[in-house]
Write a protein that holds these residues in place. Structure first.
Motif, short mmCIF file in Angstrom:
data_model
loop_
_atom_site.label_atom_id
_atom_site.label_comp_id
_atom_site.label_asym_id
_atom_site.label_seq_id
_atom_site.Cartn_x
_atom_site.Cartn_y
_atom_site.Cartn_z
N ARG A 11 0.84 -1.20 0.00
CA ARG A 11 0.00 0.00 0.00
C ARG A 11 0.88 1.25 0.00
O ARG A 11 1.86 1.34 0.74
CB ARG A 11 -0.92 0.00 1.22
CG ARG A 11 -2.02 1.05 1.17
CD ARG A 11 -2.92 0.93 2.36
NE ARG A 11 -4.00 1.88 2.31
CZ ARG A 11 -5.15 1.67 1.71
NH1 ARG A 11 -5.35 0.53 1.09
NH2 ARG A 11 -6.10 2.59 1.70
N ARG A 22 -10.96 10.77 4.83
CA ARG A 22 -11.52 9.43 5.01
C ARG A 22 -12.45 9.35 6.21
O ARG A 22 -13.55 8.80 6.11
CB ARG A 22 -10.37 8.43 5.18
CG ARG A 22 -10.81 7.00 5.43
CD ARG A 22 -9.62 6.10 5.58
NE ARG A 22 -8.84 6.11 4.36
CZ ARG A 22 -7.62 5.59 4.26
NH1 ARG A 22 -7.05 5.07 5.33
NH2 ARG A 22 -6.98 5.62 3.10
N ARG A 26 -16.41 8.40 5.99
CA ARG A 26 -16.89 7.11 6.48
C ARG A 26 -18.00 7.27 7.51
O ARG A 26 -18.95 6.48 7.54
CB ARG A 26 -15.73 6.31 7.07
CG ARG A 26 -14.75 5.81 6.01
CD ARG A 26 -13.89 4.70 6.52
NE ARG A 26 -13.07 4.15 5.43
CZ ARG A 26 -12.29 3.09 5.57
NH1 ARG A 26 -12.21 2.47 6.73
NH2 ARG A 26 -11.59 2.65 4.54
N ARG A 227 -12.25 7.58 -4.56
CA ARG A 227 -11.78 6.32 -4.02
C ARG A 227 -12.18 6.17 -2.56
O ARG A 227 -12.63 5.09 -2.11
CB ARG A 227 -10.27 6.24 -4.15
CG ARG A 227 -9.66 4.91 -3.71
CD ARG A 227 -8.16 4.97 -3.79
NE ARG A 227 -7.64 5.96 -2.86
CZ ARG A 227 -6.38 6.44 -2.90
NH1 ARG A 227 -5.55 6.04 -3.83
NH2 ARG A 227 -5.98 7.33 -2.01
N GLU A 228 -12.02 7.25 -1.80
CA GLU A 228 -12.39 7.18 -0.39
C GLU A 228 -13.89 6.99 -0.21
O GLU A 228 -14.34 6.26 0.67
CB GLU A 228 -11.91 8.44 0.34
CG GLU A 228 -10.41 8.57 0.44
CD GLU A 228 -9.79 7.38 1.15
OE1 GLU A 228 -10.43 6.86 2.09
OE2 GLU A 228 -8.69 6.97 0.77
N GLY A 230 -15.86 5.46 -2.38
CA GLY A 230 -16.14 4.07 -2.71
C GLY A 230 -15.75 3.12 -1.61
O GLY A 230 -16.51 2.20 -1.24
N ASP A 231 -14.52 3.32 -1.04
CA ASP A 231 -14.11 2.47 0.08
C ASP A 231 -15.04 2.64 1.28
O ASP A 231 -15.38 1.67 1.97
CB ASP A 231 -12.67 2.82 0.48
CG ASP A 231 -11.67 2.46 -0.61
OD1 ASP A 231 -12.04 1.65 -1.49
OD2 ASP A 231 -10.55 3.00 -0.60
N ALA A 232 -15.45 3.89 1.52
CA ALA A 232 -16.37 4.13 2.64
C ALA A 232 -17.70 3.46 2.41
O ALA A 232 -18.31 2.90 3.35
CB ALA A 232 -16.55 5.64 2.85
N GLY A 234 -18.25 0.71 0.61
CA GLY A 234 -18.09 -0.72 0.83
C GLY A 234 -17.97 -1.07 2.31
O GLY A 234 -18.60 -2.02 2.80
N HIS A 235 -17.15 -0.31 3.03
CA HIS A 235 -16.98 -0.56 4.46
C HIS A 235 -18.30 -0.35 5.21
O HIS A 235 -18.69 -1.18 6.07
CB HIS A 235 -15.91 0.38 5.00
CG HIS A 235 -15.63 0.20 6.47
ND1 HIS A 235 -14.96 -0.90 6.97
CD2 HIS A 235 -15.97 0.97 7.55
CE1 HIS A 235 -14.88 -0.79 8.29
NE2 HIS A 235 -15.48 0.33 8.66
#
Length: 352
Positions: A11, A22, A26, A227-228, A230-232, A234-235
């Motif tokens: 990473r 982030r 989130r 990206r953040e 999308g990651d948020a 999913g999480h």
């Protein structure tokens, strides 16, 4: 041997801007996604229940109805109407069209065609003789004359074309068109260079600066944010799934302790003993009494049928008299010495 899984890529180090984006993203996404995930899980459960209890039986009923209304009548129509009709039409077509046409071709058209072919072969032989003995010599003579005439005409036309067209055209191209073309190319090249530098200075360099100093940083920032997000998402969706599962288990446990367990306790503790008592004290005596009444009723009906049968027989004897007794015929083996046995020779074929 199991294939080795590829190692995850290391990473890349992240800056404080990514971390600052982030955490709030989130938190906001989790607050927004949890109700949506719970509603989604509830809809999934309701959809599965509806599919298992309503849609699937309804679909099977519609499928059976469709087969009964459309498929089976069409199959019966095809099998018992269309196929026999087609076979009948094929049989009629064979004996009314194919067989007469075959006979006509074999016994009429074939002999006529052979006759025409024989006449054609004779005509072709005559034409070939005329071509070989008459037309070919005449054609050779005509071609010899035309070849001589064409040779003179071609030489004259070629000399005139060379000195009247080719030589003047070459002089004009070499001394007039070539210098004009060179000058035009030089002028166009200068105009092209000027347009190139004007376009580069007025359009390309500003666009390049805009791309390098504005759009690229903005795109990187938007890529990090996307990206953040999308990651948020999913999480948050996974966390919402765990929360929804926990809420569902809690509601299921609450429903079981509030409704299912009391109903089970009432059924097991109160209704089952009461049912056993009712069965032993009420239902079994009532069933035994009903069986006794049934046996008595059957016996009474049998006695009544026997009485009616006897009365009918007495009435028949009163009107018609006693029936004639059948004469008994002795069909048994002969007794005494006439008896046939396996150990003696007193049969019909061997006795004296």
């Amino acid at each position: 041997m199991e294939p080795q899984k590829p190692l995850p890529e290391p990473r890349q180090p992240e800056g404080c801007l990514v971390t600052a984006i982030r955490i709030p993203v989130r938190i906001v996404v989790l607050v927004l996604v949890v109700p949506v995930r719970m509603v989604w899980d509830a809809l999934v459960v309701a959809g599965r229940f509806l599919n298992d209890t309503v849609l699937r039986p309804f679909g099977r009923a519609l499928l059976w109805l469709g087969r009964a209304v459309f498929v089976w009548p069409l199959v019966g129509l095809w099998r018992y109407a269309v196929v026999p009709f087609a076979k009948g039409v094929g049989w009629l077509g064979k004996w009314l069209l194919v067989v007469p046409l075959v006979w006509l071709y074999r016994y009429v058209l074939t002999p006529v065609g052979h006759g025409f072919a024989w006449v054609g072969r004779g005509i072709g032989a005559g034409c070939a003789w005329v071509h070989a003995r008459v037309l070919t010599p005449v054609g050779h003579g005509v071609m010899w004359v035309l070849r001589g005439i064409w040779g003179g005409v071609y030489a004259t036309v070629a000399w005139l074309a060379r000195y009247l067209v080719v030589v003047p055209a070459s002089w004009v191209y070499e001394w007039i068109l070539t210098p004009i073309g060179h000058g035009t190319v030089w002028v166009l090249r200068g105009i092209g260079v000027c347009l190139y530098w004007i376009t580069r200075v007025l359009l390309v360099l500003p666009l390049l600066a805009l791309w390098r100093w504005v759009l690229v940083p903005l795109g990187r920032f938007l890529a990090v944010v996307g990206r953040e997000v999308g990651d948020a998402l999913g999480h948050a969706w996974r966390v919402a799934g765990h929360v929804s599962r926990a809420v569902g288990r809690f509601l299921g446990t609450l429903f079981r302790w509030i409704f299912v367990e009391p109903v089970r306790w009432v059924y097991r503790t109160l209704l089952t003993p009461v049912g056993h008592v009712v069965r032993d004290l009420v239902l079994r005596p009532v069933a035994e009494a009903a069986r006794s009444v049934g046996r008595a009723t059957r016996q009474a009906l049998a006695a009544a049928r026997e009485s009616v049968r006897q009365a009918r027989a007495d009435f028949r004897r009163m009107l018609l008299g006693e029936p004639r007794k059948a004469v008994a015929v002795d069909r048994r083996e002969p007794t005494g010495r006439e008896t046939r046995t396996l150990g003696s020779s007193t049969t019909a074929l061997t006795k004296d």
